[in-house]
Design an enzyme around this catalytic site. Sequence first.
Site, PDB file in Angstrom:
ATOM      1  N   CYS A  81       0.853  -1.195   0.000  1.00 33.88           N
ATOM      2  CA  CYS A  81       0.000   0.000   0.000  1.00 33.88           C
ATOM      3  C   CYS A  81       0.888   1.244   0.000  1.00 33.88           C
ATOM      4  CB  CYS A  81      -0.894   0.044   1.245  1.00 33.88           C
ATOM      5  SG  CYS A  81      -2.371  -0.949   1.124  1.00 33.88           S
ATOM      6  N   ASP A 133     -12.146  -5.843  21.925  1.00 29.31           N
ATOM      7  CA  ASP A 133     -11.140  -5.834  22.991  1.00 29.31           C
ATOM      8  C   ASP A 133     -11.668  -5.196  24.269  1.00 29.31           C
ATOM      9  OD1 ASP A 133      -8.435  -6.132  24.110  1.00 29.31           O
ATOM     10  OD2 ASP A 133      -8.416  -3.939  23.998  1.00 29.31           O
TER      11      ASP A 133
END
Length: 164
Positions: A81, A133
Site C-alpha cells: 500500500c 477488545d
Amino acid sequence: MASPKPVALTHIGPDGQANMVDVGEKDETVRTAVAEGCVIMQPETLAMIVAGNARKGDVIGAARIAGILAAKRTHELIPLCHPLLLTKIAVDIVEDAGLPGLRVTALARVTGKTGVEMEALTAASVACLTIYDMAKAVDRGMVVSGLRLVEKTGGKSGDYRAGN
C-alpha cells in the site's frame, strides 16, 4: 456470449514477484471510500457500552480514535500500500438493536493518485476489533462480521457501490 477479459493483477510482476504499483503517471483526483463492519453482541453488552458503563471506559470513543489511527497507518500494515496524505477520515459507530450490536462505518478521502479503499477497510476493522477488545471481559462470544467496501469514488476505474 463472450467471457469478460481477465483483469491482470497489478501487484504481481511477469516473474510472479510482488511489487508496489508505480502510480507516478496517474492523474490526481479526489478519491473517497466507505467501508463498514459490525460487532454482534449480547443485548446486555450493547446496553452496557451505550450507557458508558464498560470497565475499560468509553468503548465507542476509543474505537473511533483507533479506527482513525489505523487508517493513517494502513501503509505500515498492508504490504504494497502507498502512504497517502489523507484529507479526511471519519469513523461513525451506531447502535443497532437488530443485530444486536454496533455498526461501524468508516470514510477515507484523499486527493491523490491511488485509492483509499484499504484505509477505509482498515479503519472499520480496527474499530471493530477495539470494540471487541474493550468488551471481551463481559462477552467473549461477540462476533466481528460484515467487513466490506460499501462504495468508492474517483480514479480511473470509476465509482463502485456495493449491492445490499
